[in-house]
Structures are given as C-alpha cells and as structure tokens.
Design a protein around this motif. Structure first.
Motif, PDB file in Angstrom:
ATOM      1  N   VAL A 120       0.833  -1.206   0.000  1.00  0.00           N
ATOM      2  CA  VAL A 120       0.000   0.000   0.000  1.00  0.00           C
ATOM      3  C   VAL A 120       0.872   1.262   0.000  1.00  0.00           C
ATOM      4  O   VAL A 120       0.694   2.155  -0.840  1.00  0.00           O
ATOM      5  N   ALA A 121       1.845   1.309   0.895  1.00  0.00           N
ATOM      6  CA  ALA A 121       2.694   2.508   0.991  1.00  0.00           C
ATOM      7  C   ALA A 121       3.436   2.741  -0.322  1.00  0.00           C
ATOM      8  O   ALA A 121       3.453   3.858  -0.853  1.00  0.00           O
ATOM      9  N   TYR A 124       1.278   4.098  -3.373  1.00  0.00           N
ATOM     10  CA  TYR A 124       0.998   5.535  -3.405  1.00  0.00           C
ATOM     11  C   TYR A 124       2.272   6.360  -3.625  1.00  0.00           C
ATOM     12  O   TYR A 124       2.232   7.429  -4.210  1.00  0.00           O
ATOM     13  N   MET A 125       3.395   5.830  -3.178  1.00  0.00           N
ATOM     14  CA  MET A 125       4.664   6.536  -3.434  1.00  0.00           C
ATOM     15  C   MET A 125       5.012   6.485  -4.916  1.00  0.00           C
ATOM     16  O   MET A 125       5.579   7.415  -5.461  1.00  0.00           O
ATOM     17  N   LYS A 128       0.896   5.121  -8.088  1.00  0.00           N
ATOM     18  CA  LYS A 128      -0.094   4.081  -8.350  1.00  0.00           C
ATOM     19  C   LYS A 128       0.257   3.190  -9.544  1.00  0.00           C
ATOM     20  O   LYS A 128      -0.610   2.840 -10.326  1.00  0.00           O
TER      21      LYS A 128
END
Lengths: 169, 106
Positions: A120-121, A124-125, A128
């Motif tokens: 997830v982290a 977003y970094m 996407k």
C-alpha cells in the motif's frame, strides 16, 4: 563504469529510497539503507552479467540492504511491519480515527495485515503503478493488485461502518 | 435493489445505485478518504538530496582509485640498464677474439 553508476544513481535513487522507506518506515534509516544499496551496486556493477534486468538486480540489492538493516537492529524506530503492536496503545489513546475527513495514514496502515502495508505505501509513493510496485517488491503484478484491492476494501468498509455506527457523517 | 459488490461499486463509481443508497455512498466516501490519506502521506516522497552526495563520498572512501605503481617501470629500466652495461663491458673483450676467429676462417 563511473558514468554508468552516475546514471544509475540519477535514475534509481528515488525508487531505491522509496522501497527502503516502505520497508523500514523511517526516513533516516531508509537513507542509510539506500546508501548501502547503492554502494553494493557500485561494488557489483563490474560483475553484473545482465542475467536479470538491471532494475530487478538493483531492487533485490535494496531489499537485501533493508533486511540487513532490520536484522542488525540499527533501526531505532519500529518498521512498518512491526509497528502495529507499538501503535496499539496509541490507537486506544487517540479515539475517533474514523471521524469525518481524511484519517491518519499511520492509523490506517496499522489496521492492515503486515503483508499489505508495504504494498500500500509503495503503491501511493510510486504514483499508483502496479507494474513498478511489483518489480520493486519482486512480486507478481496480480498479487500486488490483489493485496491492494483487499487492503483498500477492508479499510473503506471498516471506516464506513465505524462512521455509520458512531453517527459521523 | 441489492447492493453491488465492492469491486462493481468501485468500478461503477457513484452510479444510479450509489446515488440512492446511503450505505454504498458512505463506502465510496470512505474509500475516497482512504485514498486521499495515503496520497497525502506518501505521494511525492523522494530521496533526500544528501543521498547521492553521501553515496559518492562513501564510494570514494571505500573504493579509492588506485594510482598506478611506477615500480614495474623502474624494475624494467634497471633490467635493461644491466643488460646494456653488461654488453658494454663484455663486447670490448670478446670483439677482438671474434674478429680473429672470423679472420682465421677466411
């Protein structure tokens, strides 16, 4: 070889740092691990035989550098993976994580199973990009998509039901 | 009408059903908040400027460029000098003998 290394540093430093940050959960430790990884890349560049792609090789070195950092116990702050128990206390103390408006990212991550957090982290970094995240973590793209879908679904459902239960709009 | 499953709901966005279903609307709002939170927390994270400089410094420190040694050149010079010196000493001694041998043959 120096020119090639300079190109690698320019092209990969952000990705290496993000991968390290997603594994270690701390900027200082991530910078140190990213440095270790790049120094290892320099050391191995002459012997790199292109049996795997350059990016796969670099990401694998970075993951190993992070695992070494974790194993050495150099990390003073907890990693994202073991953050949950520590933050459990904080979570109890800070009520209303589900209140209207964007919740706290750390509180959200804590609610996820460990294997989803890094995906997830990093997702977003990395703006996407499923492919990039899969390549960085050495996972199949399908697995990354599944983890993300399950993580977002679980968080949205939990957040929505808490808000409905507590009557928060 | 039954609520669509999460995947269809997300794919369809706030379509007809979500417009009339409070539960689905809340779910989509929550999902938007989750996305917004993670984007705010993680998007745009990049390596600190000190990273590249730190790497260059470590590489320079841990793998210093080795200056080529002049020792092989010096040894080479000494070797050839010895050969020429020996030749300079021996040739005047043996040259008359060599000349005499050639003369006796002819």
């Amino acid at each position: 070889m120096e020119e090639e290394f300079e190109r690698i540093v320019r092209e990969y430093r952000d990705k290496i740092f993000r991968l390290a940050y997603s594994m270690l959960g701390d900027r200082g430790a991530a910078e140190e691990a990213a440095q270790d990884a790049l120094v290892r890349v320099w050391k191995g560049l002459a012997g790199f035989r292109a049996e795997s792609s350059l990016s796969t090789w670099i990401y694998s070195i970075t993951r190993n550098a992070c695992l070494t950092a974790l194993a050495r116990g150099r990390l003073r702050t907890a990693s994202l993976e073991d953050a949950a128990p520590r933050r459990e206390v904080e979570r109890r103390a800070t009520a209303d994580w589900f209140a209207a408006g964007p919740p706290d990212a750390a509180a959200l991550l804590d609610r996820l199973p460990a294997k989803y957090r890094q995906v997830v982290a990093l997702f977003y970094m990395q703006e996407k990009s499923y492919d990039e995240v899969a390549s960085m973590l050495g996972l199949p793209v399908g697995t990354v998509k599944t983890y993300l879908f399950r993580a977002r679904k679980s968080l949205a459902e939990e957040l929505a039901s808490e808000r409905v239960r507590k009557g928060v709009a | 009408m039954a609520c669509p499953d999460f995947e269809d709901l997300v794919r369809g966005g706030a379509g007809d059903h979500a417009a009339h279903c409070e539960e689905c609307r809340a779910l989509l709002d929550a999902l938007a908040d989750v996305d917004a939170t993670f984007e705010a927390a993680f998007a745009g994270i990049s390596a600190p400027p000190s990273l590249a400089a730190g790497v260059r410094a470590r590489v320079a420190r841990e793998f210093p460029v080795r200056r080529l040694s002049v020792l092989p050149e010096v040894l080479d010079f000494i070797g050839w000098a010895a050969v020429f010196a020996l030749a300079a000493i021996l040739l005047p001694r043996f040259l008359p003998l060599l000349n005499a041998a050639i003369a006796s043959l002819s």
